[in-house]
Structures are given as C-alpha cells and as structure tokens.
Design a protein around this motif. Structure first.
Motif: not given
Length: 125
Positions: A76-94
């Motif tokens: 798929k010519n794609t790189v993924y970032l699987q994000m689990n157990s997200l926290k409010p401090k993870d709020t950002a532009v990625y």
C-alpha cells in the motif's frame, strides 16, 4: 523532493485508539526511513517514532513507548502509526517525514525540510 501526506487523525476519548497513515504519491516509501513527529499548541515539534528502510529498526519516544506502534505496508506504500491508550497529552498535529532512523534516535532529513499539512489528533472526553 519527497512529498508526504498524513491522514487518519480525529477526535477520540481518552483510552481510545487511532491509526495514522503516511503516504507518498509517486514515491516508493520502502526506500526511505520514515518518522512521525507531533506538535502540540504552544510547544515545539517533537519526534515520536521512526522506522528504518533497511532492517525495519524502530524507535519510540519514552512518552509513547508501549502504546504506539509504527509499521510499513509496502503493497500500500504507506507507513502507519497505530496509537492505543491515547491520553489528552497526545493531542497534537502529527506529521510524517523522511528521517535518519536508528533504534536509539532519529532526526529529520533534510534538517530544515518543509512539512506537510499534518493530521490533527485530539484526545478529549
């Protein structure tokens, strides 16, 4: 010049999950080490994770270790970032970008390169 497109962000409750995607139309992402960065309001951009192009080595910042997983899908010519157990401090532009990546550190290539639009991740109840 490599142009990357991020997607997959959104609003999620604490403890939830999201999967971000990084695509490169017209380029073969397997040829590049790719890293994910994030920038929260009023803060500097920080490196989150990277995956090498050679042996698949990965790196994770301490703040996301055990919760985030970076991976590639060559078909798929794609790189993924699987994000689990997200926290409010993870709020950002990625953002994703080409990087020099080792299992201990990584940095943007080129160092002063431009950034894409990014994808907004908001973790809030």
């Amino acid at each position: 010049q490599l142009q990357l497109v991020e997607s997959g962000g959104g609003l999620v409750q604490p403890g939830g999950s999201l999967r971000l995607s990084c695509a490169a139309p017209g380029f073969t992402l397997d040829d590049y080490a790719i890293g994910w960065f994030r920038q929260a309001p009023g803060k500097e951009r920080e490196g989150v994770s990277c995956i090498s192009s050679s042996d698949g080595s990965t790196y994770y910042a301490d703040s996301v270790k055990g919760r985030f997983t970076i991976s590639r899908d060559g078909a798929k010519n794609t790189v993924y970032l699987q994000m689990n157990s997200l926290k409010p401090k993870d709020t950002a532009v990625y953002y994703c970008a080409a990087v020099f990546c080792t299992s201990k550190y990584f940095y943007r290539l080129p160092p002063g390169g431009s950034w894409g639009q990014g994808t907004q991740v908001t973790v809030s109840s």
